[in-house]
Design a protein around this motif. Structure first.
Motif, mmCIF file in Angstrom:
data_model
loop_
_atom_site.group_PDB
_atom_site.id
_atom_site.type_symbol
_atom_site.label_atom_id
_atom_site.label_comp_id
_atom_site.label_asym_id
_atom_site.label_seq_id
_atom_site.Cartn_x
_atom_site.Cartn_y
_atom_site.Cartn_z
ATOM 1 N N UNK A 48 0.799 -1.277 -0.347
ATOM 2 C CA UNK A 48 -0.318 -0.244 -0.177
ATOM 3 C C UNK A 48 0.940 1.236 -0.301
ATOM 4 N N UNK A 49 2.438 1.420 0.709
ATOM 5 C CA UNK A 49 2.483 2.398 0.741
ATOM 6 C C UNK A 49 3.274 2.372 -0.954
ATOM 7 N N UNK A 50 3.716 1.107 -0.878
ATOM 8 C CA UNK A 50 4.400 1.362 -2.566
ATOM 9 C C UNK A 50 3.572 2.355 -3.427
ATOM 10 N N UNK A 51 2.847 1.428 -3.425
ATOM 11 C CA UNK A 51 1.091 1.990 -4.729
ATOM 12 C C UNK A 51 0.926 3.719 -4.141
ATOM 13 N N UNK A 52 0.771 4.259 -2.610
ATOM 14 C CA UNK A 52 0.564 5.290 -2.381
ATOM 15 C C UNK A 52 1.650 6.217 -3.075
ATOM 16 N N UNK A 53 3.218 5.529 -2.787
ATOM 17 C CA UNK A 53 4.583 6.514 -3.151
ATOM 18 C C UNK A 53 4.459 6.435 -5.501
ATOM 19 N N UNK A 54 3.839 5.480 -5.681
ATOM 20 C CA UNK A 54 3.868 5.140 -7.367
ATOM 21 C C UNK A 54 2.750 6.688 -7.822
ATOM 22 N N UNK A 55 1.688 6.823 -6.407
ATOM 23 C CA UNK A 55 0.336 7.396 -6.976
ATOM 24 C C UNK A 55 0.675 8.549 -7.063
ATOM 25 N N UNK A 56 1.946 9.652 -6.096
ATOM 26 C CA UNK A 56 2.402 10.626 -6.201
ATOM 27 C C UNK A 56 3.021 10.728 -7.238
ATOM 28 N N UNK A 57 3.319 9.650 -7.764
ATOM 29 C CA UNK A 57 5.266 10.454 -8.974
ATOM 30 C C UNK A 57 4.199 9.857 -10.269
ATOM 31 N N UNK A 58 2.830 9.534 -10.456
ATOM 32 C CA UNK A 58 1.858 9.097 -11.187
ATOM 33 C C UNK A 58 2.765 8.473 -12.922
ATOM 34 N N UNK A 59 2.738 7.187 -11.207
ATOM 35 C CA UNK A 59 3.292 5.335 -12.213
ATOM 36 C C UNK A 59 2.141 5.027 -12.272
ATOM 37 N N UNK A 60 2.230 3.824 -13.014
ATOM 38 C CA UNK A 60 1.076 2.873 -13.157
ATOM 39 C C UNK A 60 1.379 1.761 -12.758
ATOM 40 N N UNK A 61 2.480 1.389 -12.601
ATOM 41 C CA UNK A 61 2.821 -0.229 -12.103
ATOM 42 C C UNK A 61 4.795 0.319 -11.820
ATOM 43 N N UNK A 62 4.825 -1.458 -10.892
ATOM 44 C CA UNK A 62 6.246 -1.052 -9.852
ATOM 45 C C UNK A 62 6.414 -3.056 -10.330
ATOM 46 N N UNK A 63 7.648 -3.144 -9.806
ATOM 47 C CA UNK A 63 8.150 -4.478 -10.285
ATOM 48 C C UNK A 63 8.651 -4.866 -8.877
ATOM 49 N N UNK A 64 8.940 -6.148 -9.139
ATOM 50 C CA UNK A 64 10.559 -6.657 -7.765
ATOM 51 C C UNK A 64 10.791 -7.976 -8.426
ATOM 52 N N UNK A 65 11.901 -8.665 -8.345
ATOM 53 C CA UNK A 65 12.864 -9.336 -8.123
ATOM 54 C C UNK A 65 12.988 -10.299 -6.937
ATOM 55 N N UNK A 66 12.620 -11.451 -7.616
ATOM 56 C CA UNK A 66 11.875 -13.071 -6.765
ATOM 57 C C UNK A 66 13.066 -14.113 -6.561
ATOM 58 N N UNK A 67 13.704 -14.557 -5.824
ATOM 59 C CA UNK A 67 14.203 -16.383 -6.243
ATOM 60 C C UNK A 67 13.462 -17.421 -6.635
ATOM 61 N N UNK A 68 13.278 -17.823 -7.025
ATOM 62 C CA UNK A 68 12.147 -18.587 -7.440
ATOM 63 C C UNK A 68 12.389 -19.294 -6.276
ATOM 64 N N UNK A 69 12.444 -19.886 -5.610
ATOM 65 C CA UNK A 69 12.894 -21.271 -4.718
ATOM 66 C C UNK A 69 12.558 -20.542 -3.412
ATOM 67 N N UNK A 70 12.671 -19.100 -3.501
ATOM 68 C CA UNK A 70 11.421 -18.460 -2.220
ATOM 69 C C UNK A 70 10.378 -18.432 -2.184
ATOM 70 N N UNK A 71 9.672 -19.715 -1.676
ATOM 71 C CA UNK A 71 7.879 -19.424 -2.152
ATOM 72 C C UNK A 71 7.322 -19.063 -1.016
ATOM 73 N N UNK A 72 7.685 -18.797 -0.301
ATOM 74 C CA UNK A 72 6.501 -17.752 0.435
ATOM 75 C C UNK A 72 6.929 -16.545 -0.163
#
Length: 161
Positions: A104-128
């Protein structure tokens, strides 16, 4: 659900990021990263890397605090698309809705900058983490798997705001 605060990290506090990272990694990546990497965590190396990032205006670092105590940290990187560079919670702070509050914090950060999307990387064995990112609406848009060292594999999730 506890009230969570996202407190900007000051340069003088950068060493605390490494302490949180080591505590989170020692559980999160056990069985994924080589044991030696976890057991011989190089605080000085991580501190230097964190200092470089904290001095770079494209990076934004936040302690995730519950009742005034840091239970994790969040690092965002402004680039072509906003990247959740790091999102780590201590084991005792996981599965309590704090990750959702971070999103939710990241979505607000995006909204303040008129960004429509964001991304992240994840190690695929990190199932959680993989399950969490899917639950948060993430779609895998890229994969780098089959590396000689499996712990270096990664997938990229994309999220719409």
């Amino acid at each position: 659900m506890d009230h969570i605060e996202f407190v900007p990290v000051k340069e003088s506090e950068v060493g605390l990021i490494g302490q949180l990272r080591q505590k989170a990694w020692s559980v999160t990546y056990r069985g994924i990263y080589p044991d030696e990497m976890l057991e011989k965590f190089d605080y000085d190396w991580h501190r230097e890397r964190d200092l470089i990032r904290i001095r770079n205006p494209r990076f934004h670092h936040y302690f995730i605090q519950r009742i005034g105590r840091s239970v994790g940290y969040l690092t965002l990187k402004e680039d072509t698309i906003l990247l959740i560079y790091s999102l780590y919670l201590l084991p005792e702070a996981q599965k309590q809705g704090i990750g959702k509050q971070a999103f939710s914090f990241v979505a607000d950060f995006c909204a303040q900058r008129n960004l429509q999307e964001f991304s992240c990387h994840c190690q695929p064995d990190n199932t959680n983490a993989m399950d969490f990112y899917r639950h948060m609406g993430g779609a895998i848009v890229d994969r780098d798997e089959g590396n000689e060292e499996r712990w270096q594999d990664t997938v990229v999730f994309r999220f719409n705001v």
